[in-house]
Motif scaffolding. Structure first.
Motif, PDB file in Angstrom:
ATOM      1  N   GLN A 108       4.172  -1.660   3.692  1.00  0.00           N
ATOM      2  CA  GLN A 108       5.189  -2.684   3.967  1.00  0.00           C
ATOM      3  C   GLN A 108       4.529  -3.881   4.672  1.00  0.00           C
ATOM      4  O   GLN A 108       4.782  -5.031   4.332  1.00  0.00           O
ATOM      5  CB  GLN A 108       6.286  -2.071   4.856  1.00  0.00           C
ATOM      6  CG  GLN A 108       7.221  -3.072   5.522  1.00  0.00           C
ATOM      7  CD  GLN A 108       8.294  -3.624   4.591  1.00  0.00           C
ATOM      8  OE1 GLN A 108       8.472  -3.127   3.481  1.00  0.00           O
ATOM      9  NE2 GLN A 108       8.983  -4.662   5.017  1.00  0.00           N
ATOM     10  N   SER A 109       3.668  -3.591   5.637  1.00  0.00           N
ATOM     11  CA  SER A 109       2.974  -4.672   6.363  1.00  0.00           C
ATOM     12  C   SER A 109       2.077  -5.477   5.430  1.00  0.00           C
ATOM     13  O   SER A 109       1.867  -6.666   5.638  1.00  0.00           O
ATOM     14  CB  SER A 109       2.126  -4.100   7.506  1.00  0.00           C
ATOM     15  OG  SER A 109       2.964  -3.536   8.475  1.00  0.00           O
ATOM     16  N   MET A 110       1.551  -4.802   4.406  1.00  0.00           N
ATOM     17  CA  MET A 110       0.689  -5.489   3.447  1.00  0.00           C
ATOM     18  C   MET A 110       1.498  -6.273   2.418  1.00  0.00           C
ATOM     19  O   MET A 110       0.935  -6.941   1.553  1.00  0.00           O
ATOM     20  CB  MET A 110      -0.192  -4.478   2.702  1.00  0.00           C
ATOM     21  CG  MET A 110      -1.215  -3.769   3.566  1.00  0.00           C
ATOM     22  SD  MET A 110      -2.413  -4.900   4.251  1.00  0.00           S
ATOM     23  CE  MET A 110      -3.238  -5.470   2.787  1.00  0.00           C
ATOM     24  N   GLY A 111       2.811  -6.137   2.501  1.00  0.00           N
ATOM     25  CA  GLY A 111       3.678  -6.848   1.556  1.00  0.00           C
ATOM     26  C   GLY A 111       3.700  -6.223   0.183  1.00  0.00           C
ATOM     27  O   GLY A 111       3.998  -6.884  -0.808  1.00  0.00           O
ATOM     28  N   SER A 112       3.362  -4.918   0.108  1.00  0.00           N
ATOM     29  CA  SER A 112       3.228  -4.277  -1.209  1.00  0.00           C
ATOM     30  C   SER A 112       4.425  -3.440  -1.605  1.00  0.00           C
ATOM     31  O   SER A 112       4.375  -2.750  -2.622  1.00  0.00           O
ATOM     32  CB  SER A 112       1.993  -3.367  -1.213  1.00  0.00           C
ATOM     33  OG  SER A 112       0.918  -4.000  -0.623  1.00  0.00           O
TER      34      SER A 112
END
Lengths: 247, 223
Positions: free
Chosen positions: B185-189
């Motif tokens: 989620q933090s990686m925007g994936s």
């Protein structure tokens, strides 16, 4: 219904507040939560006491003004509603109800249950807009093709009313759902893509400057958001920032 | 304009990157340990290769140490900064109504894992470093035979250690149950892949710690 209320009272932004107990009687289950507070305030005024200050405006879940933390949850024990849409039938006769202001260092208490959420305005001012050069040749928005998925996602993000429930419910007082929604609503549309890289950096810079915490992806904000803003918007914002810095 | 690593999101992204790196490491650690259940010889050979290969020892090992330290230090920094952002706490907060226990207590499950790692380092890593870098013995032999499998069995013959390992892996599982999807989620994936990542998260977070527990118990009962 008879209720016992435990309400945060604070004279002004500099004084120290505390929880004060009140009893209210003759509360109809069909009343809204704010109407119940109106009843309490009428009694307090009659008794020559200071009424409880709380934010409210439209009372129909649109303006995002009401901002109460009720029984440990932003906007109370229901989903996809604002405080003004919460009804007393959600409580039982004899219940004790805790009513507190939205807590965050970036949302200082002004009085009682009223908090200063102007940090959100400053984040919006930093980049939450589209600079349109209206020189007389503005293209009709309806003539720009946008695929349905993006249009729907942008619309969903744009339903954020900026109430601050995401910050209030987050254990880190993070504003990333709000900022993510604002970044997404523009980044998904062709009109917003032009300034997307600058916008995300400016808005995040301002968010950090305001002192909001880091998102740790608990998902509490998504659950408590009255408009059901998705965590996808935070993921999209993260991606937009990485794109703006790396590319 | 701030530098990338000045922003709160960059700190989260760096935390996520170190987490993904550690999860990959954990997977290969598990795969190697699992061979000890099937064949002492294979386990000895792989352990010797990993323990003496210059690329592993002088490149990958320092990166791993950096990754571990970075993940813990950044975790503490984020926790400290997050506490600052909400100085006055609620008189009544119902966190369980909208988020999982794991997601709200990453710092505590992380600390449990950290304490386990101290024991793990004392058990395996420090003796290895002492043998190779202080005593300069790179043979991997003890009494003419590879020592790795024997050492492993010896460590897991002690009941309290096995119990501590099992408890630590429960905390690792709790940490991963939130950390796995959180990292992506933090990686925007996660956009459009939420369900897939959630299922992968359950698979990884339950199977890997459970596998480590199985290995520890296997050697306890079969030494």
């Amino acid at each position: 219904m008879k209720l016992k209320l435990k309400i945060w009272r604070q004279k002004n932004s500099t004084s120290k507040g505390s929880i004060v107990n009140y009893n209210v009687d003759n509360i109809s289950p069909d009343m809204s939560f704010l109407e119940m507070l109106d009843v309490l305030n009428s009694t307090l005024i009659k008794n020559d006491e200071s009424p409880v200050s709380f934010d409210h405006d439209c009372r129909e879940g649109i303006c995002g003004s009401c901002s109460l933390y009720i029984n440990g949850q932003a906007h109370g024990p229901d989903r996809a509603i604002t405080t003004c849409q919460l009804h007393m039938r959600k409580f039982k006769d004899g219940d004790t109800i805790y009513i507190e202001p939205f807590r965050a260092t970036s949302f200082p208490v002004i009085k009682d249950l009223v908090v200063d959420r102007s940090a959100f305005d400053r984040i919006q001012h930093a980049g939450g807009y589209i600079s349109v050069n209206t020189s007389g040749n503005t293209q009709d928005a309806n003539s720009i093709p946008i695929n349905k998925t993006d249009a729907d996602s942008a619309f969903d993000a744009a339903t954020c009313i900026g109430c601050g429930a995401c910050v209030a419910t987050c254990k880190n007082s993070s504003a990333m759902l709000f900022v993510g929604a604002k970044v997404s609503q523009y980044a998904l549309l062709p009109q917003g893509k032009v300034e997307a890289a600058d916008r995300v950096v400016k808005m995040i810079d301002q968010m950090d400057l305001e002192g909001f915490g880091n998102c740790s992806n608990t998902g509490a904000c998504e659950v408590e958001c009255p408009k059901g803003i998705s965590l996808d918007n935070i993921a999209r914002m993260n991606r937009e920032l990485m794109k703006s810095k790396v590319l | 304009m701030s530098l990338f690593f000045d922003s709160s999101i960059a700190r989260k992204v760096s935390m996520a990157l170190s987490a993904i790196f550690l999860m990959v490491f954990l997977l290969q650690h598990f795969a190697i340990n699992l061979t000890s259940v099937f064949s002492a010889e294979i386990f000895n050979q792989i352990s010797h290769f990993m323990g003496t290969n210059p690329l592993v020892q002088f490149v990958l090992q320092p990166i791993l140490i950096f990754g571990v330290i970075f993940h813990f230090v950044m975790g503490f920094i984020l926790e400290f900064r997050n506490n600052r952002s909400s100085k006055v706490k609620y008189a009544y907060n119902n966190g369980g109504a909208n988020s999982s226990w794991m997601s709200r207590n990453m710092i505590w499950s992380g600390l449990a894992i950290l304490s386990f790692m101290v024991l793990h380092f004392i058990d395996f890593w420090f003796p290895e470093i002492n043998t190779k870098f202080i005593l300069n013995d790179w043979s991997g032999l003890h009494n003419g035979e590879f020592r790795y499998f024997t050492e492993l069995q010896h460590k897991f013959s002690y009941g309290p250690r096995v119990i501590f390992y099992c408890i630590a892996f429960c905390f690792l599982s709790l940490h991963l149950l939130h950390g796995f999807t959180s990292a992506f989620q933090s990686m925007g994936s996660t956009v459009g892949r939420k369900k897939l990542l959630q299922n992968l998260s359950y698979l990884y977070s339950i199977c890997i710690p459970l596998g480590f527990v199985f290995i520890a118990l296997f050697h306890f009962f079969n030494h």
